[in-house]
Write an enzyme that holds these catalytic residues in place. Structure first.
Site, PDB file in Angstrom:
ATOM      1  N   HIS A  85       3.099  -4.763  -5.865  1.00 13.21           N
ATOM      2  CA  HIS A  85       2.848  -4.136  -4.552  1.00 13.21           C
ATOM      3  C   HIS A  85       3.618  -4.882  -3.446  1.00 13.21           C
ATOM      4  CE1 HIS A  85      -0.398  -1.439  -2.541  1.00 13.21           C
ATOM      5  NE2 HIS A  85       0.643  -1.529  -1.771  1.00 13.21           N
ATOM      6  N   ARG A  96       0.336   4.786  -4.477  1.00 16.42           N
ATOM      7  CA  ARG A  96      -0.878   4.155  -4.991  1.00 16.42           C
ATOM      8  C   ARG A  96      -0.907   4.322  -6.506  1.00 16.42           C
ATOM      9  NH1 ARG A  96      -0.872   1.928  -0.857  1.00 16.42           N
ATOM     10  NH2 ARG A  96      -2.409   1.993   0.821  1.00 16.42           N
TER      11      ARG A  96
HETATM   12  C1  GLV Z   1       0.767  -0.436   1.585  1.00 12.16           C
HETATM   13  O1  GLV Z   1       0.482  -0.172   0.477  1.00 12.16           O
HETATM   14  C2  GLV Z   1       0.436   0.388   2.726  1.00 12.16           C
HETATM   15  O2  GLV Z   1      -0.400   1.289   2.619  1.00 12.16           O
HETATM   16  O3  GLV Z   1       1.035   0.144   3.785  1.00 12.16           O
END
Ligand code: GLV
Length: 299
Positions: free
Chosen positions: A262, A214
């Site tokens: 991401h 994160r």
């Molecule tokens: C992606 O960020 C997840 O938490 O799977």
């Protein structure tokens, strides 16, 4: 009795189609701003990624929240009633995808690819001495993701140490030993901002950070300083504190920081739907869904 889909920014339709391919009758409600309280009154489950502000407090019958990802940090909002069970998808394919992404970025750095790309742009065919891969990688977080990362990195020739709450090693020792540091931690109040100026100072000069967890694990201003000063060689950030990363964010301008949106790996809607429907059936039988997270711990 229905399930609220909270998949934004991913479109809900793919998830709804995948759930209905398994159980066409399963009642789903796609969240949209402006939904009336009456429409939310019989929501018993939520499937998604994050609660929009205030929504958790408007679901009086909610008993289960299923994360479509491995991390649940954006679902554990303070207004979520204590009795609501929270679970997550556990997906070996996603863990493999994350591991591949980390291996890609680790090898790219360790094999000096950015330097060769710069030489190519300058039309220079210049061989540099090539040594065996002797990088030491520290993996913070040895859950499903971190363990897959450690296995693959070891298989391609890195020396790997894993760090978790129970590994018995000190964080400072792992940081001090890491030519490449991989963050695969859950985001909790204990891990938020863990990668700050102090942590970067503890890493060897010329070391490299890869974050697939994160954005909030990293104090981004401190990272920028550490890279600009030359203490860190750079970083690969698949996650950022602000997502989507605004066009004026200073992270974009640091030459040795790679930004990806991401995308390291996601579970497929089919995998998510399968695990969600299994959980839904558990709920109907009065049983607990699989892969529950400990709400106190945050993972
Ligand atoms: C992606 O960020 C997840 O938490 O799977």
């Amino acid at each position: 009795m229905k399930t609220l889909l909270l998949t934004h920014p991913l479109p809900a339709k793919g998830f709804a189609d995948a759930v209905h391919a398994i159980d066409p009758q399963l009642p789903l409600l796609e969240y949209r701003p402006g939904l009336a309280d009456a429409e939310l009154a019989d929501v018993v489950a939520a499937l998604g990624w994050r609660f929009p502000d205030g929504v958790a407090a408007r679901l009086p019958r909610l008993s289960w929240v299923c994360s479509i990802g491995a991390g649940v940090d954006k679902l554990l909002v303070p207004e979520l009633p204590a009795q609501v069970q929270v679970s997550r998808i556990v997906d070996a394919e996603q863990a493999d995808g994350i591991a591949q992404f980390v291996a890609l970025m680790a090898l790219r750095h360790a094999r000096d690819l950015p330097a060769y790309e710069a030489l190519q742009r300058a039309r220079q065919w210049t061989r540099q001495p090539i040594g065996a891969l002797r990088c030491h990688v520290g993996v913070l977080g040895m859950g499903a993701m971190g363990s897959a990362v450690a296995r693959l990195l070891q298989a391609v020739g890195f020396q790997v140490s894993g760090y978790s709450r129970h590994s018995g090693q000190s964080l400072q020792a792992v940081l001090g030993d890491s030519d490449i540091l991989v963050c695969a931690l859950p985001l909790t109040p204990q891990t938020e901002g863990l990668l700050d100026a102090r942590a970067f100072a503890a890493m060897p000069r010329g070391s490299y950070l890869i974050n697939i967890a994160r954005g909030a694990h990293v104090v981004e201003a401190d990272l920028i300083d550490a890279v600009r000063s030359g203490h860190l060689a750079g970083a690969a950030l698949d996650v950022q504190r602000r997502e989507p990363l605004p066009a004026d964010d200073p992270l974009w301008d640091v030459p040795c920081i790679s930004i990806t949106p991401h995308i390291a790996a996601q579970s497929s809607p089919q995998t998510i739907a399968l695990q969600f429907v299994q959980g839904w059936r558990c709920l109907q039988r009065g049983e607990a869904p699989h892969n529950r997270v400990d709400r106190e711990r945050g993972y």
